[in-house]
Design an enzyme around this catalytic site. Structure first.
Site, PDB file in Angstrom:
ATOM      1  N   HIS A  44       0.806  -1.228   0.000  1.00 48.03           N
ATOM      2  CA  HIS A  44       0.000   0.000   0.000  1.00 48.03           C
ATOM      3  C   HIS A  44       0.834   1.271   0.000  1.00 48.03           C
ATOM      4  CE1 HIS A  44       0.921  -0.126   4.297  1.00 48.03           C
ATOM      5  NE2 HIS A  44       0.660   1.164   4.317  1.00 48.03           N
TER       6      HIS A  44
HETATM    7  C1  UD1 Z   1      -2.127   5.744   5.391  1.00 46.55           C
HETATM    8  C2  UD1 Z   1      -0.844   6.350   5.995  1.00 46.55           C
HETATM    9  C3  UD1 Z   1       0.256   5.297   5.972  1.00 46.55           C
HETATM   10  C4  UD1 Z   1      -0.195   4.004   6.641  1.00 46.55           C
HETATM   11  C5  UD1 Z   1      -1.518   3.533   6.039  1.00 46.55           C
HETATM   12  C6  UD1 Z   1      -2.032   2.354   6.814  1.00 46.55           C
HETATM   13  C7  UD1 Z   1      -0.390   8.745   5.660  1.00 46.55           C
HETATM   14  C8  UD1 Z   1       0.335   9.742   4.841  1.00 46.55           C
HETATM   15  N1  UD1 Z   1      -0.389   7.490   5.190  1.00 46.55           N
HETATM   16  O1  UD1 Z   1      -1.841   5.414   4.039  1.00 46.55           O
HETATM   17  O2  UD1 Z   1       1.382   5.802   6.663  1.00 46.55           O
HETATM   18  O3  UD1 Z   1       0.789   3.037   6.436  1.00 46.55           O
HETATM   19  O4  UD1 Z   1      -2.484   4.587   6.124  1.00 46.55           O
HETATM   20  O5  UD1 Z   1      -2.893   1.584   6.043  1.00 46.55           O
HETATM   21  O6  UD1 Z   1      -0.951   9.080   6.677  1.00 46.55           O
HETATM   22  N2  UD1 Z   1      -9.059   4.879   0.952  1.00 46.55           N
HETATM   23  C9  UD1 Z   1     -10.223   4.206   0.878  1.00 46.55           C
HETATM   24  N3  UD1 Z   1     -10.881   3.903   2.038  1.00 46.55           N
HETATM   25  C10 UD1 Z   1     -10.406   4.276   3.268  1.00 46.55           C
HETATM   26  C11 UD1 Z   1      -9.206   4.973   3.330  1.00 46.55           C
HETATM   27  C12 UD1 Z   1      -8.539   5.277   2.170  1.00 46.55           C
HETATM   28  O7  UD1 Z   1     -10.689   3.845  -0.197  1.00 46.55           O
HETATM   29  O8  UD1 Z   1     -11.052   3.957   4.288  1.00 46.55           O
HETATM   30  C13 UD1 Z   1      -8.341   5.192  -0.306  1.00 46.55           C
HETATM   31  C14 UD1 Z   1      -8.628   6.598  -0.803  1.00 46.55           C
HETATM   32  O9  UD1 Z   1      -8.665   6.577  -2.189  1.00 46.55           O
HETATM   33  C15 UD1 Z   1      -7.400   7.363  -0.362  1.00 46.55           C
HETATM   34  C16 UD1 Z   1      -6.312   6.296  -0.432  1.00 46.55           C
HETATM   35  O10 UD1 Z   1      -6.953   5.094  -0.074  1.00 46.55           O
HETATM   36  O11 UD1 Z   1      -7.124   8.458  -1.181  1.00 46.55           O
HETATM   37  C17 UD1 Z   1      -5.151   6.565   0.488  1.00 46.55           C
HETATM   38  O12 UD1 Z   1      -5.617   6.735   1.838  1.00 46.55           O
HETATM   39  P1  UD1 Z   1      -4.717   7.579   2.883  1.00 46.55           P
HETATM   40  O13 UD1 Z   1      -5.312   7.470   4.230  1.00 46.55           O
HETATM   41  O14 UD1 Z   1      -4.460   8.924   2.359  1.00 46.55           O
HETATM   42  O15 UD1 Z   1      -3.348   6.826   2.818  1.00 46.55           O
HETATM   43  P2  UD1 Z   1      -2.989   5.293   2.984  1.00 46.55           P
HETATM   44  O16 UD1 Z   1      -2.355   4.836   1.729  1.00 46.55           O
HETATM   45  O17 UD1 Z   1      -4.143   4.533   3.503  1.00 46.55           O
HETATM   46  N1  UDP Z   2      -3.756  -5.621   8.913  1.00 48.61           N
HETATM   47  C1  UDP Z   2      -5.051  -6.136   9.049  1.00 48.61           C
HETATM   48  N2  UDP Z   2      -5.692  -6.565   7.924  1.00 48.61           N
HETATM   49  C2  UDP Z   2      -5.142  -6.520   6.687  1.00 48.61           C
HETATM   50  C3  UDP Z   2      -3.826  -5.990   6.559  1.00 48.61           C
HETATM   51  C4  UDP Z   2      -3.175  -5.546   7.688  1.00 48.61           C
HETATM   52  O1  UDP Z   2      -5.572  -6.212  10.164  1.00 48.61           O
HETATM   53  O2  UDP Z   2      -5.799  -6.921   5.713  1.00 48.61           O
HETATM   54  C5  UDP Z   2      -3.091  -5.106  10.119  1.00 48.61           C
HETATM   55  C6  UDP Z   2      -1.749  -5.748  10.423  1.00 48.61           C
HETATM   56  O3  UDP Z   2      -1.920  -6.865  11.285  1.00 48.61           O
HETATM   57  C7  UDP Z   2      -0.990  -4.619  11.109  1.00 48.61           C
HETATM   58  C8  UDP Z   2      -1.573  -3.368  10.498  1.00 48.61           C
HETATM   59  O4  UDP Z   2      -2.796  -3.750   9.887  1.00 48.61           O
HETATM   60  O5  UDP Z   2      -1.267  -4.611  12.502  1.00 48.61           O
HETATM   61  C9  UDP Z   2      -0.622  -2.794   9.484  1.00 48.61           C
HETATM   62  O6  UDP Z   2      -1.234  -1.756   8.845  1.00 48.61           O
HETATM   63  P1  UDP Z   2      -0.767  -1.197   7.435  1.00 48.61           P
HETATM   64  O7  UDP Z   2       0.070  -2.192   6.753  1.00 48.61           O
HETATM   65  O8  UDP Z   2      -1.984  -0.715   6.746  1.00 48.61           O
HETATM   66  O9  UDP Z   2       0.054   0.100   7.849  1.00 48.61           O
HETATM   67  P2  UDP Z   2       1.576   0.373   8.267  1.00 48.61           P
HETATM   68  O10 UDP Z   2       1.923  -0.526   9.386  1.00 48.61           O
HETATM   69  O11 UDP Z   2       2.413   0.188   7.052  1.00 48.61           O
HETATM   70  O12 UDP Z   2       1.556   1.813   8.662  1.00 48.61           O
END
Ligand code: UD1
Ligand code: UDP
Length: 356
Positions: free
Chosen positions: A203
């Site tokens: 992601h």
């Molecule tokens: C965010 C965090 C990242 C973290 C990740 C965990 C920042 C800059 N990034 O990344 O550090 O590792 O969360 O998963 O804070 N979207 C949906 N549904 C949702 C949320 C997001 O469809 O519930 C889609 C939207 O199109 C959005 C994109 O995902 O634009 C990115 O979401 P965003 O929260 O900005 O960043 P993540 O990639 O989720």
């Molecule tokens: N995780 C989850 N379901 C999923 C993928 C990840 O519960 O389908 C959990 C995982 O166990 C971990 C956390 O989400 O605790 C990691 O989140 P993510 O990879 O989105 O973010 P990051 O750690 O890179 O910020």
């Protein structure tokens, strides 16, 4: 003591869960959900299965550009801080929700506490790297998960208020591993047995928002000797569709919706190895003795690499494929991330500080 906790994204629900259940034994917690993650599979599912209480404030900010998203959160969090007047604010990790909480609270009265302080990838192109640095420097209580993270803080001049407590995700996983083994049916549901599949998550912006990188990753995963289960983040699904890779991904990988924490822990525990670009998953793999292939050029979780349990492969399909052919585990594992009592230690330090 009244502690205001700011969460917003998936990994923060899991980290806050570990601390909240200890905190709420003797203190008051005000839970603020920024709304950064809002899909049921990225948010509500964790509240339900982990029994996290309903947020006191759901700011409903949602997805946007970094500036607009962080700015909207900042305004709303400030408003909550002004009305609630907590003794301390608890911030987790490195998301935009973390940064907004740090900026809002550091200009007001409460103690600002950062859990997972002192981590650096030294890649400033990652939005998370900027969030980490700024949050650490705006905090006055810092909870690094390891000695090396505390040394990093010291190298940046931060020595006061630093408490190495271990990693809160270790606390969470110690609880979740057993419960998942008993309760999760995900392996049966998908038709896999222990060690006969690879788990993958992708992601990171640097991988998803770059067609070449995402294609390389897909090439590497599809050449895996074992089936690959990919619980797909909505951001990644969107990009796969946009780059016309979605059909191929669904045909060649076991693409599933994001799963809840217990199912994820069961999958990670049962996988022969995991290929990921997640921060949290690298650590959880280490805790669960599952070798990790990290599809990034660098990591903040340096101890996992130094110990041989994690390998950095970037977004290079040949190296990914090569690493997924290996089926061995290092014989030893150090314990750089504490003993699973991080939450208890954090609450004790917070209470001492609030009483000053
Ligand atoms: C965010 C965090 C990242 C973290 C990740 C965990 C920042 C800059 N990034 O990344 O550090 O590792 O969360 O998963 O804070 N979207 C949906 N549904 C949702 C949320 C997001 O469809 O519930 C889609 C939207 O199109 C959005 C994109 O995902 O634009 C990115 O979401 P965003 O929260 O900005 O960043 P993540 O990639 O989720
Ligand atoms: N995780 C989850 N379901 C999923 C993928 C990840 O519960 O389908 C959990 C995982 O166990 C971990 C956390 O989400 O605790 C990691 O989140 P993510 O990879 O989105 O973010 P990051 O750690 O890179 O910020």
């Amino acid at each position: 003591m009244r502690v205001l906790t700011v969460v917003g994204a998936r990994p923060q629900f899991i980290k806050a869960f570990a601390v909240s259940r200890v905190l709420r034994d003797r203190h008051d917690e005000i839970l603020v959900h920024t709304g950064q993650h809002y899909d049921k599979e990225l948010s509500e599912i964790f509240f339900e299965e982990l029994g996290i209480p309903e947020p006191d404030f759901n700011l409903g900010i949602g997805s946007d550009t970094h500036g607009r998203q962080t700015g909207s959160m900042l305004m709303e969090i400030e408003h909550v801080l002004e009305t609630e007047e907590p003794d301390a604010v608890l911030l987790y990790g490195d998301t935009n929700s973390t940064l907004a909480g740090a900026i809002a609270s550091s200009k007001l009265d409460p103690v600002v506490a950062h859990v997972e302080a002192g981590l650096r990838s030294y890649n400033r192109e990652m939005p998370e790297e900027i969030n980490r640095i700024l949050t650490d420097h705006a905090s006055n209580l810092l909870f690094p998960p390891s000695d090396s993270a505390a040394e990093t803080l010291a190298s940046e001049g931060i020595t006061e208020g630093v408490h190495v407590v271990g990693d809160v995700m270790y606390d969470s996983i110690l609880w979740a591993r057993e419960v998942a083994q008993e309760e999760s049916t995900v392996l049966d549901d998908l038709g896999y047995e222990e060690d006969d599949f690879i788990l993958s998550t992708v992601h990171r912006a640097g991988n998803t928002d770059n067609r070449t990188n995402l294609t390389e990753i897909l090439d590497g995963l599809t050449n895996s000797p074992l089936p690959v289960v990919l619980p797909v983040h909505p951001r990644t699904e969107q990009r796969l569709r946009e780059y016309d890779l979605w059909k191929r991904a669904r045909a060649e990988l076991e693409v599933i919706n994001p799963v809840g924490y217990l199912d994820f822990v069961r999958l990670l525990d049962g996988a022969q190895r995991v290929a990921t670009d997640s921060g949290g998953v690298q650590k959880e793999a280490f805790f669960l003795d599952t070798p990790c292939v990290t599809m990034r050029e660098e990591t903040e979780w340096v101890e996992t690499v130094a110990s041989g349990w994690n390998v950095l492969v970037g977004a290079d399909n040949e190296v990914i494929e090569q690493e997924l052919q290996i089926n061995s585990r290092p014989e030893e594992k150090p314990a750089p991330y504490g003993d699973g009592t991080a939450a208890k230690q954090i609450v004790e330090v917070l209470a001492e500080r609030a009483a000053e």
